[in-house]
Design a protein around this motif. Structure first.
Motif: not given
Length: 273
Positions: A19, A161, A164-165, A168, A249-250, A252-253, A255, A257-258
């Motif tokens: 990333l 995730d 990505e967190a 962020a 997760v959502e 911070l990202t 979206h 969480a997967r």
């Protein structure tokens, strides 16, 4: 901005580096391997490697290694590091965390960082979805997966995730300096996770309930006794009891969480013969 990403071989660290690279953010990969390609030598158990790895660094993504944390904090402060994002564990929130093999090291690192002048962000994932890899050998061999607590719940979170967190909190100052408990989007029993793996692979995966003693004997030599005991105690505590899911997760990202199914689809080859 210059970021040191420790634990360069770890899945979360690799995802974070991807990333950072994609967005052109200056960073340095730290690895315990002395001659790892593209990485600086940074063994979190060896304080002699800290100064070189931290030179010119302002933020650090840190794995929780307790043995050298006091020296790491000292070198980080001396190097002018301003922010540390720690990959910790939600197990630190459990009673008796300081005495549990599952959480003691994470808690010790948290405490050392919070007692320092470093701005600290705590990323506390629950269960890694990748823990399912522990069932791969049985699945590949066609044998039932042995589970001491098939009805124990977990909150499997995808390593993407977590990467990505981490990205962020390392790149948005407004998000740093806090603690986040990170979970997947669903609380799933081990039996449910195995059923999902079977659905993704297109073949039934069987499991067999075994006693705690039998499971511990089977993993002897792979999982140290005290750690196995702590796992069994934790699984017993969640047997039939769903784990609380968080929106971190959502938050911070940006979206949801997967899902665990997504993780299996991303790593299905791990379970194929």
């Amino acid at each position: 901005m210059s970021i040191l990403v420790t634990g360069g071989r770890g899945a979360v660290a690799r995802g974070l580096c991807d990333l950072l690279t994609a967005r052109g953010i200056a960073h340095r990969i730290g690895s315990r391997e002395r001659d790892a390609p593209g990485a600086v030598h940074c063994d979190l158990t060896d304080p002699a490697t800290f100064a070189g790895a931290l030179a010119g660094i302002r933020s650090v993504f840190l794995y929780a290694e307790a043995s050298g944390i006091d020296a790491f904090v000292k070198e980080a402060v001396a190097a002018g590091v301003e922010h540390v994002a720690l990959l910790s564990s939600s197990s630190v929130l459990s009673p008796g965390a300081a005495d549990s093999p599952l959480s003691a090291a994470h808690l010790a690192v948290e405490q050392a960082l919070l007692a320092s002048p470093l701005r600290t962000t705590l990323l506390r994932p629950g269960s890694f979805a990748s823990n399912a890899r522990g069932w791969a050998w049985s699945m590949k061999s066609g044998r039932p997966v042995h589970l001491p607590y098939p009805g124990a719940y977990a909150d499997p979170v995808h390593e993407a995730d977590l990467a990505e967190a981490a990205f962020a909190v390392l790149t948005d100052p407004a998000l740093g300096g806090r603690a986040y408990t990170l979970t997947g989007p669903q609380s799933l029993t081990f039996a449910a996770q195995i059923a999902i793996i079977g659905e993704v692979l297109g073949r039934p995966i069987s499991f067999e309930a075994v006693s705690a003693e039998q499971w511990k004997a089977e993993v002897d030599g792979y999982i140290p006794g005290p750690y196995a005991d702590a796992l069994l105690e934790y699984w017993a505590s969640t047997d039939g009891l769903p784990v609380e899911i968080t929106p971190a997760v959502e938050r911070l990202t940006g979206h949801p969480a997967r899902t665990f199914r997504t993780w299996v689809e991303d790593h299905g080859d791990a379970f194929s013969a």
